[in-house]
Design a protein around this motif. Structure first.
Motif, PDB file in Angstrom:
ATOM      1  N   SER A 162      -9.653  -9.935 -11.146  1.00 15.76           N
ATOM      2  CA  SER A 162     -10.481  -8.842 -11.681  1.00 15.76           C
ATOM      3  C   SER A 162     -11.715  -8.554 -10.841  1.00 15.76           C
ATOM      4  O   SER A 162     -12.313  -7.477 -10.964  1.00 15.76           O
ATOM      5  CB  SER A 162     -10.910  -9.179 -13.109  1.00 15.76           C
ATOM      6  OG  SER A 162     -11.710 -10.337 -13.134  1.00 15.76           O
ATOM      7  N   ALA A 163     -12.125  -9.474  -9.993  1.00 11.55           N
ATOM      8  CA  ALA A 163     -13.349  -9.301  -9.212  1.00 11.55           C
ATOM      9  C   ALA A 163     -13.187  -8.228  -8.146  1.00 11.55           C
ATOM     10  O   ALA A 163     -12.218  -8.234  -7.386  1.00 11.55           O
ATOM     11  CB  ALA A 163     -13.749 -10.619  -8.552  1.00 11.55           C
ATOM     12  N   ASN A 164     -14.116  -7.278  -8.135  1.00 13.65           N
ATOM     13  CA  ASN A 164     -14.177  -6.253  -7.078  1.00 13.65           C
ATOM     14  C   ASN A 164     -12.838  -5.553  -6.872  1.00 13.65           C
ATOM     15  O   ASN A 164     -12.329  -5.470  -5.773  1.00 13.65           O
ATOM     16  CB  ASN A 164     -14.621  -6.891  -5.758  1.00 13.65           C
ATOM     17  CG  ASN A 164     -15.991  -7.522  -5.870  1.00 13.65           C
ATOM     18  OD1 ASN A 164     -16.891  -6.960  -6.478  1.00 13.65           O
ATOM     19  ND2 ASN A 164     -16.136  -8.721  -5.317  1.00 13.65           N
ATOM     20  N   ARG A 165     -12.254  -5.092  -7.973  1.00 16.59           N
ATOM     21  CA  ARG A 165     -10.980  -4.367  -7.849  1.00 16.59           C
ATOM     22  C   ARG A 165     -11.144  -3.146  -6.948  1.00 16.59           C
ATOM     23  O   ARG A 165     -12.145  -2.462  -6.983  1.00 16.59           O
ATOM     24  CB  ARG A 165     -10.491  -3.888  -9.224  1.00 16.59           C
ATOM     25  CG  ARG A 165      -9.902  -5.009 -10.070  1.00 16.59           C
ATOM     26  CD  ARG A 165      -9.287  -4.435 -11.333  1.00 16.59           C
ATOM     27  NE  ARG A 165      -8.679  -5.470 -12.154  1.00 16.59           N
ATOM     28  CZ  ARG A 165      -7.454  -5.898 -12.021  1.00 16.59           C
ATOM     29  NH1 ARG A 165      -6.673  -5.397 -11.095  1.00 16.59           N
ATOM     30  NH2 ARG A 165      -6.980  -6.834 -12.828  1.00 16.59           N
ATOM     31  N   ILE A 166     -10.096  -2.873  -6.147  1.00 17.45           N
ATOM     32  CA  ILE A 166     -10.115  -1.701  -5.254  1.00 17.45           C
ATOM     33  C   ILE A 166      -9.973  -0.445  -6.093  1.00 17.45           C
ATOM     34  O   ILE A 166      -9.134  -0.385  -6.966  1.00 17.45           O
ATOM     35  CB  ILE A 166      -8.969  -1.796  -4.215  1.00 17.45           C
ATOM     36  CG1 ILE A 166      -9.191  -2.989  -3.303  1.00 17.45           C
ATOM     37  CG2 ILE A 166      -8.867  -0.511  -3.398  1.00 17.45           C
ATOM     38  CD1 ILE A 166      -8.077  -3.221  -2.304  1.00 17.45           C
ATOM     39  N   LEU A 200      -6.424 -10.488   0.203  1.00 18.85           N
ATOM     40  CA  LEU A 200      -5.363  -9.493   0.062  1.00 18.85           C
ATOM     41  C   LEU A 200      -5.880  -8.215  -0.586  1.00 18.85           C
ATOM     42  O   LEU A 200      -5.468  -7.102  -0.219  1.00 18.85           O
ATOM     43  CB  LEU A 200      -4.211 -10.079  -0.759  1.00 18.85           C
ATOM     44  CG  LEU A 200      -2.944  -9.236  -0.887  1.00 18.85           C
ATOM     45  CD1 LEU A 200      -2.360  -8.922   0.488  1.00 18.85           C
ATOM     46  CD2 LEU A 200      -1.904  -9.968  -1.745  1.00 18.85           C
ATOM     47  N   LYS A 201      -6.800  -8.359  -1.535  1.00 19.15           N
ATOM     48  CA  LYS A 201      -7.351  -7.186  -2.222  1.00 19.15           C
ATOM     49  C   LYS A 201      -8.150  -6.288  -1.278  1.00 19.15           C
ATOM     50  O   LYS A 201      -8.336  -5.113  -1.560  1.00 19.15           O
ATOM     51  CB  LYS A 201      -8.227  -7.641  -3.387  1.00 19.15           C
ATOM     52  CG  LYS A 201      -7.420  -8.124  -4.587  1.00 19.15           C
ATOM     53  CD  LYS A 201      -8.273  -8.873  -5.584  1.00 19.15           C
ATOM     54  CE  LYS A 201      -9.326  -7.973  -6.166  1.00 19.15           C
ATOM     55  NZ  LYS A 201     -10.142  -8.688  -7.187  1.00 19.15           N
ATOM     56  N   LYS A 202      -8.601  -6.845  -0.179  1.00 22.04           N
ATOM     57  CA  LYS A 202      -9.319  -6.038   0.804  1.00 22.04           C
ATOM     58  C   LYS A 202      -8.376  -5.162   1.618  1.00 22.04           C
ATOM     59  O   LYS A 202      -8.802  -4.203   2.261  1.00 22.04           O
ATOM     60  CB  LYS A 202     -10.117  -6.950   1.739  1.00 22.04           C
ATOM     61  CG  LYS A 202     -11.229  -7.725   1.040  1.00 22.04           C
ATOM     62  CD  LYS A 202     -11.929  -8.668   2.009  1.00 22.04           C
ATOM     63  CE  LYS A 202     -13.016  -9.464   1.311  1.00 22.04           C
ATOM     64  NZ  LYS A 202     -13.678 -10.441   2.235  1.00 22.04           N
ATOM     65  N   LYS A 247       0.835  -1.209   0.000  1.00 20.80           N
ATOM     66  CA  LYS A 247       0.000   0.000   0.000  1.00 20.80           C
ATOM     67  C   LYS A 247       0.865   1.252   0.000  1.00 20.80           C
ATOM     68  O   LYS A 247       0.575   2.228  -0.705  1.00 20.80           O
ATOM     69  CB  LYS A 247      -0.913  -0.022   1.225  1.00 20.80           C
ATOM     70  CG  LYS A 247      -2.050   0.977   1.179  1.00 20.80           C
ATOM     71  CD  LYS A 247      -3.019   0.722   2.325  1.00 20.80           C
ATOM     72  CE  LYS A 247      -4.241   1.625   2.221  1.00 20.80           C
ATOM     73  NZ  LYS A 247      -5.230   1.317   3.286  1.00 20.80           N
ATOM     74  N   ARG A 248       1.938   1.242   0.768  1.00 18.36           N
ATOM     75  CA  ARG A 248       2.849   2.393   0.807  1.00 18.36           C
ATOM     76  C   ARG A 248       3.586   2.549  -0.523  1.00 18.36           C
ATOM     77  O   ARG A 248       3.883   3.675  -0.941  1.00 18.36           O
ATOM     78  CB  ARG A 248       3.837   2.230   1.951  1.00 18.36           C
ATOM     79  CG  ARG A 248       3.223   2.449   3.332  1.00 18.36           C
ATOM     80  CD  ARG A 248       4.193   2.121   4.444  1.00 18.36           C
ATOM     81  NE  ARG A 248       3.666   2.493   5.758  1.00 18.36           N
ATOM     82  CZ  ARG A 248       4.186   2.107   6.922  1.00 18.36           C
ATOM     83  NH1 ARG A 248       5.261   1.324   6.935  1.00 18.36           N
ATOM     84  NH2 ARG A 248       3.634   2.494   8.062  1.00 18.36           N
TER      85      ARG A 248
END
Length: 218
Positions: A214-218, A181-183, A157-158
């Motif tokens: 690809s599902a629910n990309r941030i 992890l995508k969360k 994230k950084r």
């Protein structure tokens, strides 16, 4: 003088790492299946059999990748970029001694990526030196990730705040932990070895990974 562009532009997706030490027929058959599933990038890992004919295998792998416009990278051994035109780039596991010298020796545009482990300094170096992507290893415990330290989602994230380069995550990636992890952080792609090459049906496994990515990309 005309400035040549790089052969491909990496944006993310499924990044397949091949182990050249395995049986060649098996490797090529599994790769063919995986490419049909929608692989975006292929890298040949620096784990060669002592008697391997490296250019010959590279050209066989390239013959499968080129028709699908999938870039082919070599791990570590950048001199092969000079000697084997079928290669499109190099992936480094650590910061090389002199990237300008490498670029001068190769004498053609090529894709460059690097494993950052947990080091944001490496991310900053990659940004400053015009690399094409960075990869974080290992996000989860994995036998194929070797001695990679475990990287926290916060580090990824950084890194996003430091660069717009595509970010790949690697090491122990499964269909289940991609979702979790995508969360916690955004990323653009996943790098996988055994999760695809060890599958009975690599094509189907790649399709499943693409859906999860690809599902629910941030």
């Amino acid at each position: 003088m005309e400035i040549m562009d790089k052969p491909y532009h990496i944006t993310g997706g499924i990044y397949l790492v091949l182990n050249p030490a395995i049986d060649e027929a098996t490797l090529l058959a599994k790769l063919h299946s995986a490419l049909q599933g929608g692989i975006n990038v292929v890298q040949i890992w620096n784990n060669w059999h002592p008697t391997a004919d490296k250019p010959a295998l590279i050209n066989k792998v390239a013959a499968l990748c080129k028709p699908r416009n999938v870039p082919l990278l070599i791990n570590h051994d950048w001199v092969l970029l000079r000697d084997v035109p079928a290669l499109d780039g190099v992936h480094f596991d650590t910061v090389p001694a002199s990237l300008p010298v490498i670029r001068d020796v190769v004498k053609r545009p090529f894709i460059t990526g690097i494993t950052c482990s947990g080091s944001l300094d490496t991310v900053a170096w990659a940004e400053d030196n015009g690399l094409d992507y960075v990869s974080f290893c290992s996000m989860f415990p994995s036998s194929s990730a070797g001695t990679c330290d475990i990287v926290t989602p916060l580090t990824v994230k950084r890194a996003r705040a430091l660069t717009n380069m595509p970010l790949f995550v690697a090491g122990g990636i499964t269909l289940q932990n991609i979702i979790s992890l995508k969360k916690l952080t955004s990323f653009d792609g996943i790098a996988i070895i055994s999760g695809i090459m060890g599958a009975d049906d690599p094509e189907q496994k790649v399709k499943q990974f693409q859906l999860a990515l690809s599902a629910n990309r941030i």
